[in-house]
Design an enzyme around this catalytic site. Structure first.
Site, short mmCIF file in Angstrom:
data_model
loop_
_atom_site.label_atom_id
_atom_site.label_comp_id
_atom_site.label_asym_id
_atom_site.label_seq_id
_atom_site.Cartn_x
_atom_site.Cartn_y
_atom_site.Cartn_z
N ARG A 59 -2.04 6.36 -10.50
CA ARG A 59 -0.67 6.72 -10.90
C ARG A 59 -0.24 6.06 -12.20
O ARG A 59 0.66 6.53 -12.87
CB ARG A 59 0.30 6.48 -9.75
N GLU A 96 -4.92 -6.08 1.12
CA GLU A 96 -4.42 -6.56 2.40
C GLU A 96 -5.59 -6.83 3.36
O GLU A 96 -5.62 -7.82 4.07
CB GLU A 96 -3.47 -5.52 3.00
#
Length: 174
Positions: A59, A96
């Site tokens: 993006r 994560e």
């Protein structure tokens, strides 16, 4: 005229309960939202002296390219490992659940060039921290880091504390 926040769709409990997912695709799907998002990011570059826009996959490409085009600047892609065809430099960063690695071409940034890094969202700041390391490894100077959205609750800005960081929208949660 609508504010950019009005174009962002929020999806509760995605990808897990308690998360409010901020969906950038709703901004991209609306011509007015897309124009407003690019124009708002460009405005945050007023007075910034720079040579190159670098966008993080994927993006960051979407937002970085039109900014570079509008301002008559070069654009370089920061890609996932193994996607660039020429000699690269790479940096690893924590996710994560695991690690990831990004790369840029070794000749993408010349020593002394001033670089603005662009992405759609700052969460934990890992991708941009690694992107800064790549630019600096090649002798470039990161003069600004620009995001459309910021999830302040994830404290990504803390990882980027030594840089000039700006976002168009800030959400206090995660």
């Amino acid at each position: 005229m609508k504010k950019i926040e009005e174009y962002v769709r929020t999806i509760p409990d995605f990808p897990e309960p308690g998360i409010m997912f901020r969906d950038v695709t709703s901004v991209l799907q609306d011509p007015d939202g897309l124009k407003l998002s690019i124009d708002s990011m460009i405005k945050l570059l007023d007075g910034v002296d720079f040579d190159i826009i670098a966008g993080a996959e994927s993006r960051g490409f979407i937002f970085g390219m039109p900014i570079a085009y509008a301002l008559g600047k070069a654009f370089i892609p920061v890609r996932k490992k193994g996607k660039l065809p020429c000699e690269t430099v790479s940096a690893e960063y924590d996710l994560e659940y695991g690690k990831a690695e990004i790369e840029i071409h070794k000749d993408a940034v010349k020593p002394g060039q001033k670089v603005v890094l662009v992405d759609d969202l700052i969460a934990t700041g890992g991708t941009m921290e690694a992107s800064c390391k790549l630019v600096e490894q090649l002798g470039g100077e990161v003069v600004k880091i620009l995001f459309l959205m910021e999830l302040a609750g994830l404290k990504g800005r803390e990882k980027l504390a030594k840089y000039d960081v700006a976002s168009v929208i800030t959400y206090e949660g995660k």
